[in-house]
Design a protein around this motif. Sequence first.
Motif, PDB file in Angstrom:
ATOM      1  N   ALA A   1      58.998  61.428  52.543  1.00 49.46           N
ATOM      2  CA  ALA A   1      58.195  61.336  53.877  1.00 49.46           C
ATOM      3  C   ALA A   1      57.070  61.483  53.670  1.00 49.46           C
ATOM      4  O   ALA A   1      56.030  60.688  54.272  1.00 49.46           O
ATOM      5  CB  ALA A   1      59.143  62.442  55.011  1.00 49.46           C
ATOM      6  N   ARG A   2      56.575  62.496  53.116  1.00 49.52           N
ATOM      7  CA  ARG A   2      55.005  62.820  52.839  1.00 49.52           C
ATOM      8  C   ARG A   2      54.542  61.771  52.019  1.00 49.52           C
ATOM      9  O   ARG A   2      53.272  61.202  52.519  1.00 49.52           O
ATOM     10  CB  ARG A   2      54.901  64.252  52.068  1.00 49.52           C
ATOM     11  N   ALA A   3      54.887  61.316  51.139  1.00 44.27           N
ATOM     12  CA  ALA A   3      54.282  60.154  50.168  1.00 44.27           C
ATOM     13  C   ALA A   3      54.081  58.912  51.081  1.00 44.27           C
ATOM     14  O   ALA A   3      53.236  57.941  51.072  1.00 44.27           O
ATOM     15  CB  ALA A   3      55.084  59.914  49.050  1.00 44.27           C
TER      16      ALA A   3
ATOM     17  N   PRO B   1      57.646  70.657  53.700  1.00 46.16           N
ATOM     18  CA  PRO B   1      56.896  70.034  54.923  1.00 46.16           C
ATOM     19  C   PRO B   1      57.804  68.987  55.835  1.00 46.16           C
ATOM     20  O   PRO B   1      58.375  68.372  55.393  1.00 46.16           O
ATOM     21  CB  PRO B   1      55.777  68.853  54.147  1.00 46.16           C
ATOM     22  N   HIS B   2      57.761  69.526  57.029  1.00 46.98           N
ATOM     23  CA  HIS B   2      58.335  68.961  58.153  1.00 46.98           C
ATOM     24  C   HIS B   2      57.604  69.067  59.362  1.00 46.98           C
ATOM     25  O   HIS B   2      57.121  69.833  60.043  1.00 46.98           O
ATOM     26  CB  HIS B   2      59.843  69.191  58.366  1.00 46.98           C
ATOM     27  N   ARG B   3      57.953  67.788  60.408  1.00 47.63           N
ATOM     28  CA  ARG B   3      57.590  67.756  61.867  1.00 47.63           C
ATOM     29  C   ARG B   3      58.454  68.883  62.691  1.00 47.63           C
ATOM     30  O   ARG B   3      57.943  69.739  63.574  1.00 47.63           O
ATOM     31  CB  ARG B   3      57.491  66.531  62.156  1.00 47.63           C
TER      32      ARG B   3
ATOM     33  N   GLU C   1      64.373  68.445  49.874  1.00 42.96           N
ATOM     34  CA  GLU C   1      63.080  68.610  48.966  1.00 42.96           C
ATOM     35  C   GLU C   1      62.577  67.299  48.814  1.00 42.96           C
ATOM     36  O   GLU C   1      61.727  66.871  48.961  1.00 42.96           O
ATOM     37  CB  GLU C   1      62.882  69.399  47.530  1.00 42.96           C
TER      38      GLU C   1
ATOM     39  N   ASN D   1      53.770  58.908  54.112  1.00 43.22           N
ATOM     40  CA  ASN D   1      53.117  59.334  55.450  1.00 43.22           C
ATOM     41  C   ASN D   1      53.944  58.979  56.866  1.00 43.22           C
ATOM     42  O   ASN D   1      53.450  58.413  57.851  1.00 43.22           O
ATOM     43  CB  ASN D   1      51.949  58.465  55.591  1.00 43.22           C
TER      44      ASN D   1
ATOM     45  N   PHE E   1      58.567  63.765  59.367  1.00 46.20           N
ATOM     46  CA  PHE E   1      60.077  64.112  58.631  1.00 46.20           C
ATOM     47  C   PHE E   1      60.563  65.251  59.649  1.00 46.20           C
ATOM     48  O   PHE E   1      60.074  66.103  60.072  1.00 46.20           O
ATOM     49  CB  PHE E   1      59.696  64.540  57.289  1.00 46.20           C
TER      50      PHE E   1
ATOM     51  N   ALA F   1      61.799  65.278  51.771  1.00 45.61           N
ATOM     52  CA  ALA F   1      60.413  65.896  52.342  1.00 45.61           C
ATOM     53  C   ALA F   1      59.437  65.231  51.490  1.00 45.61           C
ATOM     54  O   ALA F   1      58.424  64.734  52.168  1.00 45.61           O
ATOM     55  CB  ALA F   1      60.597  67.309  52.293  1.00 45.61           C
ATOM     56  N   SER F   2      59.614  64.965  50.222  1.00 41.57           N
ATOM     57  CA  SER F   2      58.447  64.459  49.550  1.00 41.57           C
ATOM     58  C   SER F   2      58.308  63.002  49.607  1.00 41.57           C
ATOM     59  O   SER F   2      57.307  62.498  49.895  1.00 41.57           O
ATOM     60  CB  SER F   2      58.851  64.725  47.950  1.00 41.57           C
TER      61      SER F   2
END
Length: 214
Positions: free
Chosen positions: A173-175, A196-198, A167, A177, A180, A170-171
């Motif tokens: 990577a999202r932050a 959230p992941h690609r 987690e 941009n 992931f 993932a967070s």
Amino acid sequence: MDKVVAFDLDGTLVDSAPDLHGVANAVLAEEGVAPISMAEARSFIGQGAPNFVAKMRAARGIPDSEQARLLAAYLARYDGAVARTVVYPGVAEALTALRAGGARLAICTNKPERPALSVLRHFGLLHFFNAVIGGDSMNLRKPDPAPLLAALARAGSGTRIFVGDSEIDASAARAANVPFLLFTEGYRKSPVADLPHRAAFSDFSQLPDLVQAI
């Protein structure tokens, strides 16, 4: 392959939980309290050594005032704790393929930098990486995006990708941009669908193609 790929370490490239479990219980034994279980140790991994020790301490009712002392005792054993750590299957082959394809690689881990370097050297993996950012390399740790962005910037230029297992990864990577890629066999606590992941993968032989597809 004009890619820059950063990797988490514990739970992504290596399963270090058995060693961290052993280090924790050596510290707790000196305190005369009950050991933690392997399941507890795995659940404490991810946000760096201070957080691991805080959770370990809380689980055994040791007061906050002992944090600095127990953290020092924990870190004193941490650098050489590699005897029970294992590299996940296919990691070396995947890193070799990525480098052969022209990708530049980095480590972004919340593990302190010295133990991270020690583990990478022990398993002959350090030469794959252009940059290593540990949990004490900067003033911030994941999920803050700053360490991830720093690791990627130090490694080189190109399409940026982060590979992790949790987690927190993932967070971050999202932050940042950054796309992931989620390794599903690590220390995550949530279902894969909740992170959230690609793309997600369970076998490192899949990773070079996933990176190439981004």
